[in-house]
Design a protein around this motif. Sequence first.
Motif, short mmCIF file in Angstrom:
data_model
loop_
_atom_site.label_atom_id
_atom_site.label_comp_id
_atom_site.label_asym_id
_atom_site.label_seq_id
_atom_site.Cartn_x
_atom_site.Cartn_y
_atom_site.Cartn_z
N MET A 1 0.82 -1.20 0.00
CA MET A 1 0.00 0.00 0.00
C MET A 1 0.87 1.27 0.00
SD MET A 1 -3.05 0.47 -0.51
CE MET A 1 -4.43 -0.52 -0.17
N GLN A 2 2.11 1.16 0.39
CA GLN A 2 3.03 2.30 0.41
C GLN A 2 3.16 2.92 -0.98
OE1 GLN A 2 4.34 3.88 2.95
NE2 GLN A 2 5.49 5.30 1.69
N HIS A 3 3.18 2.08 -2.00
CA HIS A 3 3.32 2.57 -3.37
C HIS A 3 2.16 3.49 -3.75
CE1 HIS A 3 4.35 2.69 -7.59
NE2 HIS A 3 3.13 2.26 -7.89
N MET A 4 0.95 3.13 -3.39
CA MET A 4 -0.22 3.96 -3.70
C MET A 4 -0.14 5.30 -2.99
SD MET A 4 -2.03 2.56 -5.95
CE MET A 4 -3.63 3.34 -5.87
N THR A 5 0.34 5.30 -1.76
CA THR A 5 0.49 6.53 -0.99
C THR A 5 1.51 7.45 -1.66
OG1 THR A 5 -0.05 5.35 1.03
CG2 THR A 5 0.99 7.49 1.28
N ASP A 6 2.61 6.84 -2.11
CA ASP A 6 3.64 7.63 -2.80
C ASP A 6 3.08 8.24 -4.09
OD1 ASP A 6 5.47 6.98 -0.85
OD2 ASP A 6 6.44 5.39 -2.02
N VAL A 7 2.34 7.46 -4.84
CA VAL A 7 1.76 7.94 -6.09
C VAL A 7 0.75 9.06 -5.81
CG1 VAL A 7 0.28 7.32 -8.04
CG2 VAL A 7 2.14 5.79 -7.37
N THR A 8 -0.06 8.87 -4.80
CA THR A 8 -1.05 9.89 -4.43
C THR A 8 -0.34 11.17 -4.04
OG1 THR A 8 -2.60 8.20 -3.70
CG2 THR A 8 -2.96 10.42 -2.88
N HIS A 9 0.71 11.04 -3.25
CA HIS A 9 1.48 12.22 -2.83
C HIS A 9 2.06 12.95 -4.05
CE1 HIS A 9 3.97 14.81 -0.40
NE2 HIS A 9 5.03 14.43 -1.08
N LEU A 10 2.62 12.19 -4.99
CA LEU A 10 3.18 12.80 -6.20
C LEU A 10 2.10 13.47 -7.04
CD1 LEU A 10 5.77 10.07 -7.25
CD2 LEU A 10 6.25 12.33 -6.26
N GLU A 11 0.94 12.85 -7.13
CA GLU A 11 -0.17 13.45 -7.89
C GLU A 11 -0.61 14.76 -7.25
OE1 GLU A 11 -2.25 9.45 -9.77
OE2 GLU A 11 -3.02 10.24 -7.88
N GLU A 12 -0.64 14.79 -5.91
CA GLU A 12 -1.00 16.02 -5.21
C GLU A 12 0.03 17.12 -5.47
OE1 GLU A 12 -1.36 14.77 -1.15
OE2 GLU A 12 -3.37 13.92 -1.45
N GLN A 13 1.30 16.73 -5.45
CA GLN A 13 2.37 17.72 -5.72
C GLN A 13 2.26 18.25 -7.14
OE1 GLN A 13 5.98 15.55 -4.63
NE2 GLN A 13 6.30 17.05 -3.00
N ILE A 14 2.00 17.37 -8.09
CA ILE A 14 1.87 17.79 -9.49
C ILE A 14 0.69 18.74 -9.64
CG2 ILE A 14 1.27 17.00 -11.81
CD1 ILE A 14 2.98 14.49 -11.18
N ALA A 15 -0.43 18.42 -9.00
CA ALA A 15 -1.61 19.29 -9.07
C ALA A 15 -1.30 20.66 -8.48
CB ALA A 15 -2.78 18.65 -8.34
N HIS A 16 -0.59 20.67 -7.35
CA HIS A 16 -0.23 21.94 -6.71
C HIS A 16 0.70 22.74 -7.63
CE1 HIS A 16 1.07 24.86 -3.75
NE2 HIS A 16 2.31 24.51 -3.99
N LEU A 17 1.72 22.10 -8.16
CA LEU A 17 2.67 22.80 -9.02
C LEU A 17 2.01 23.30 -10.30
CD1 LEU A 17 5.80 20.51 -8.59
CD2 LEU A 17 5.47 22.81 -7.66
#
Length: 70
Positions: A1-17
């Motif tokens: 499940m760690q992988h999904m959390t990492d992907v979600t975090h990256l998606e949030e960062q991309i959306a913010h940027l």
Amino acid sequence: MQHMTDVTHLEEQIAHLTRVVEEMSDVVARQETALALATRRIEMLMEREAGRELEAGGSVPLADQKPPHW
């Protein structure tokens, strides 16, 4: 499940940027418009002053003269 959390975090960062880049683009566009207007106004003022210098009996308007070091 760690992988999904990492992907979600990256998606949030991309959306913010992405949002930040879009906001900065809007700011730059407004600044470009304001700078173009200010530049045109300065040109108009310089032309007006050059005309006044000529009317006052000057030979070459100071705005059109090269500095002494040229």
